[in-house]
Structures are given as structure tokens and as C-alpha cells.
Scaffold this motif. Structure first.
Motif, mmCIF file in Angstrom:
data_model
loop_
_atom_site.group_PDB
_atom_site.id
_atom_site.type_symbol
_atom_site.label_atom_id
_atom_site.label_comp_id
_atom_site.label_asym_id
_atom_site.label_seq_id
_atom_site.Cartn_x
_atom_site.Cartn_y
_atom_site.Cartn_z
ATOM 1 N N THR A 96 -2.513 -10.530 -4.687
ATOM 2 C CA THR A 96 -1.118 -10.989 -4.630
ATOM 3 C C THR A 96 -0.547 -11.001 -6.048
ATOM 4 N N ASP A 97 0.767 -11.081 -6.147
ATOM 5 C CA ASP A 97 1.417 -11.205 -7.468
ATOM 6 C C ASP A 97 1.908 -12.629 -7.632
ATOM 7 N N PHE A 98 1.906 -13.122 -8.874
ATOM 8 C CA PHE A 98 2.214 -14.551 -9.069
ATOM 9 C C PHE A 98 3.692 -14.876 -8.902
ATOM 10 N N VAL A 99 4.564 -13.863 -8.909
ATOM 11 C CA VAL A 99 6.007 -14.139 -8.830
ATOM 12 C C VAL A 99 6.454 -14.336 -7.371
ATOM 13 N N TYR A 100 5.934 -13.511 -6.473
ATOM 14 C CA TYR A 100 6.425 -13.544 -5.092
ATOM 15 C C TYR A 100 5.338 -13.843 -4.059
ATOM 16 N N THR A 101 4.401 -12.907 -3.927
ATOM 17 C CA THR A 101 3.524 -12.977 -2.751
ATOM 18 C C THR A 101 2.507 -14.117 -2.829
ATOM 19 N N ILE A 158 4.369 -10.857 5.342
ATOM 20 C CA ILE A 158 4.729 -9.575 4.731
ATOM 21 C C ILE A 158 4.237 -9.535 3.289
ATOM 22 N N HIS A 159 3.298 -8.668 2.998
ATOM 23 C CA HIS A 159 2.922 -8.438 1.597
ATOM 24 C C HIS A 159 3.928 -7.438 1.050
ATOM 25 N N SER A 160 4.847 -7.943 0.218
ATOM 26 C CA SER A 160 5.976 -7.109 -0.197
ATOM 27 C C SER A 160 5.737 -6.372 -1.515
ATOM 28 N N ARG A 193 0.805 -1.226 0.000
ATOM 29 C CA ARG A 193 0.000 0.000 0.000
ATOM 30 C C ARG A 193 0.837 1.275 0.000
ATOM 31 N N LEU A 194 2.133 1.131 0.145
ATOM 32 C CA LEU A 194 3.031 2.274 0.284
ATOM 33 C C LEU A 194 2.947 3.218 -0.905
ATOM 34 N N ASP A 195 2.929 2.651 -2.103
ATOM 35 C CA ASP A 195 2.992 3.450 -3.319
ATOM 36 C C ASP A 195 2.599 2.545 -4.482
ATOM 37 N N GLU A 196 2.061 3.133 -5.534
ATOM 38 C CA GLU A 196 1.638 2.344 -6.701
ATOM 39 C C GLU A 196 2.811 1.611 -7.347
ATOM 40 N N VAL A 197 3.925 2.306 -7.507
ATOM 41 C CA VAL A 197 5.044 1.741 -8.269
ATOM 42 C C VAL A 197 6.205 1.338 -7.364
ATOM 43 N N VAL A 198 6.576 2.246 -6.452
ATOM 44 C CA VAL A 198 7.685 1.933 -5.538
ATOM 45 C C VAL A 198 7.076 1.141 -4.390
ATOM 46 N N SER A 199 6.563 -0.031 -4.722
ATOM 47 C CA SER A 199 5.704 -0.681 -3.748
ATOM 48 C C SER A 199 6.498 -1.635 -2.882
ATOM 49 N N GLY A 200 5.974 -1.861 -1.714
ATOM 50 C CA GLY A 200 6.466 -2.929 -0.869
ATOM 51 C C GLY A 200 7.919 -2.790 -0.486
#
Ligand SMILES: *Cc1c(COP(=O)(O)O)cnc(C)c1O
Length: 292
Positions: A244-249, A274-276, A31-38
Motif C-alpha cells: 500500500t502507499d502511505f498517502v491513500y491506500t 479498491i487498491h487505487s 496492477r494496471l501499469d507501473e506508473v499510470v497506476s490505479g
């Protein structure tokens, strides 16, 4: 000036995963930022401080065509008024990924290297001047880990913190921040990358600290996926509203869920997942694959 608004990061219950006497909450750093996220902001922050105080004009870093680290670096440099250059693994593609398109429109200059040249860190001569500041691929390094150690989480309530592991920089930071408690439990997103424990340990001051990484939830390897993983992502979102994203979370949540179901964590455990971030990576999926 770019400063991440840490007040955006919430700690929310995840009832879907809370079973067998284990309570699960999620730290929404996405939730920190759209692009510089997590985790990317946290891993980058002290590198950027160092570059700025050394009077560097340009940040140079490395990554693949779908790299969250590349686009996060492009975005944060854009907002800080720094130039950025991305050295991208592989030949220049005919059509750019969303990630590369975004990085370029954020002002990042892209340099494509063959896999062999990338491996041997063959930096284009135009980037070798003293105005350049280099950040390793994925932000891996002590400076990145010190940044990740500032990810804000409640160290009293939770006995275990679970995180996805790529380079291991975030995990090293979390271990550094927590000392002996909470325990950090990593889920590798790569297949048989058994060098990860050592890669994490290299970034710790106290190399005797436990490095606990699970290697069974890779779904075939880095950025690989199957229908089961996609179904899990859609179900998790439908029931909890967590994308979630399929690569990590997604692999992290899938792994944590599997470990809870098989009784790996003691009843009464309090887990923080941690949702990164990394959600931009889902744009490489076919439209309609995900319900979010
Ligand atoms: C980069 C990334 C990671 C991996 O972090 P490391 O510090 O490289 O282990 C985990 N989750 C997401 C969403 C990422 O983008």
C-alpha cells in the motif's frame, strides 16, 4: 497507442481483514501499469479522448511535487505522443522529488508557481494557446468521474465497495457505476475536509444518492503518517502480500480494518476494497521504512 490492460486487474481475498463475519476482497487496479497506476488511468481516459479528438497538442495539468496524477499524466502523454506540461504547487525545489524527476524524464515540462499564484490558477502565458488542453488538479470533474465509473468491478457479489477519497472523483465514479448497490464507502485521506461530500455530490447526476465518507483515518492530514500507519503497512504486506502507499491506500485499509473490528459492517457483508495504486509515492520515505 496506450491502452491499459484491464486483464491485469485481479480481485483477491484479504484474509487478514476478513473478521466479524465480514468477507473482504481487494481490487488490484494498482496492477494496471507501473506508473499510470490505479485510478489515475481511469480518471484520465476520457479527458485524453476529448483532447485527441479536438486535435489538441499538449495536455496541461496541476499538482504537488509528489502527485500521482502528475506522473501518470506525464507517462500516458509520453506514450500517446502528446506533449505535457505540469503546473506544480510551490517554488522550484533545489532537488526534485522522484515524482518530478520521473515526470520530467517522461517529457513533461514543469512550471513552478508560488502557493498563492497556484491557488489563483495563474497559468504561464506560454500555455494559453488553443493547442493546450487543461485537466483539473487530480482529474477532478465530470469527465474524470465518468472515467472512474469504468473501473471494472463485480457489482453483484459485493454489497459494499470501499475507496480512498482525495478529490472525490473516483468515489463519484463508483457511485455512478453502482447506482444503489453496492454502497460506496469512502475514507478521506485529509483532515477535516468536510467539503468532500459536496465535492462528490457535484459530480453525480442523481444528487440524492448517498455520499458516505469517513473522516477519522487521516493520521494528521494529507500525506501525514506515523509509526502506527507504517507498522500497519508492513504487517498487511507480510500477511497478504498487498503493498500500500502511505498517502491513500494505507489509510483506506487501516480505516476499513478499524470499521470491521468495531462491527460497523453487518456480519455476512461482502466488501471490496479498491487498491487505487499510488505506490510510487512511497519513494519519498526513508530507505528501510517499508519491507516492500
Ligand atoms: C489520486 C489517488 C486517489 C484519490 O482519488 P480521487 O479521485 O482524487 O479521490 C486515491 N488513491 C490513490 C492511490 C491515488 O493516487
Amino acid at each position: 497507442m496506450f491502452t491499459a490492460n484491464e486483464a491485469m486487474i485481479t480481485t483477491d481475498p484479504v484474509p487478514r481483514l476478513s473478521q466479524n463475519g465480514v468477507m473482504v476482497r481487494v481490487l488490484r487496479t494498482d496492477r494496471l501499469d507501473e506508473v499510470v497506476s490505479g485510478n489515475k488511468w481511469f480518471k484520465l481516459r476520457f479527458y485524453l479522448d476529448e483532447a485527441i479528438s479536438a486535435g489538441k497538442r499538449r495536455i496541461v495539468t496541476f499538482g504537488g511535487a509528489y502527485s500521482n496524477h502528475i506522473v501518470a499524466t506525464a507517462s500516458v502523454c509520453n506514450r500517446l505522443g502528446l506533449e505535457s506540461a505540469g503546473i506544480i504547487r510551490g517554488e522550484e525545489p533545489e532537488s526534485y522529488s522522484h515524482t518530478l524527476t520521473d515526470a520530467r524524464s517522461l517529457g513533461m515540462k514543469l512550471y513552478f508557481l508560488s502557493r498563492t499564484n497556484y491557488k489563483s490558477h495563474l497559468v504561464p502565458p506560454s500555455l494559453l494557446g488553443p493547442e493546450n488542453y487543461f485537466i483539473p488538479e487530480g482529474g477532478y470533474g465530470h469527465t474524470g468521474a465518468l472515467g472512474a465509473a469504468t473501473i471494472p468491478f463485480d457489482k453483484i457479489t459485493f454489497d459494499t465497495v470501499c475507496c480512498a477519497v482525495g478529490t472525490g472523483t473516483m468515489m463519484a465514479g463508483l457511485i455512478t457505476a453502482s447506482g444503489t448497490s453496492p454502497r460506496i464507502c469512502g475514507v478521506s485521506v485529509m483532515k477535516n475536509n468536510f467539503g468532500l461530500e459536496e465535492a462528490v455530490r457535484k459530480l453525480l447526476k442523481d444528487t440524492n444518492q448517498e455520499v458516505n465518507i469517513h473522516h477519522a483515518f487521516h493520521f494528521g492530514g494529507y500525506a501525514k503518517k506515523n509509526d502506527e500507519l507504517i507498522r500497519f503497512m508492513n504487517e498487511l504486506f507480510a500477511e497478504t502480500g498487498i503493498p500500500t502507499d502511505f498517502v491513500y491506500t494505507a489509510k483506506l485499509f487501516y480505516g476499513v480494518n478499524a470499521l470491521i473490528r468495531r462491527g460497523y459492517f453487518k456480519p455476512g457483508s461482502n466488501l471490496l476494497v479498491i487498491h487505487s495504486g499510488g505506490l510510487q509515492g512511497n519513494r519519498s520515505l526513508r530507505k528501510g521504512t517499508l519491507i516492500f
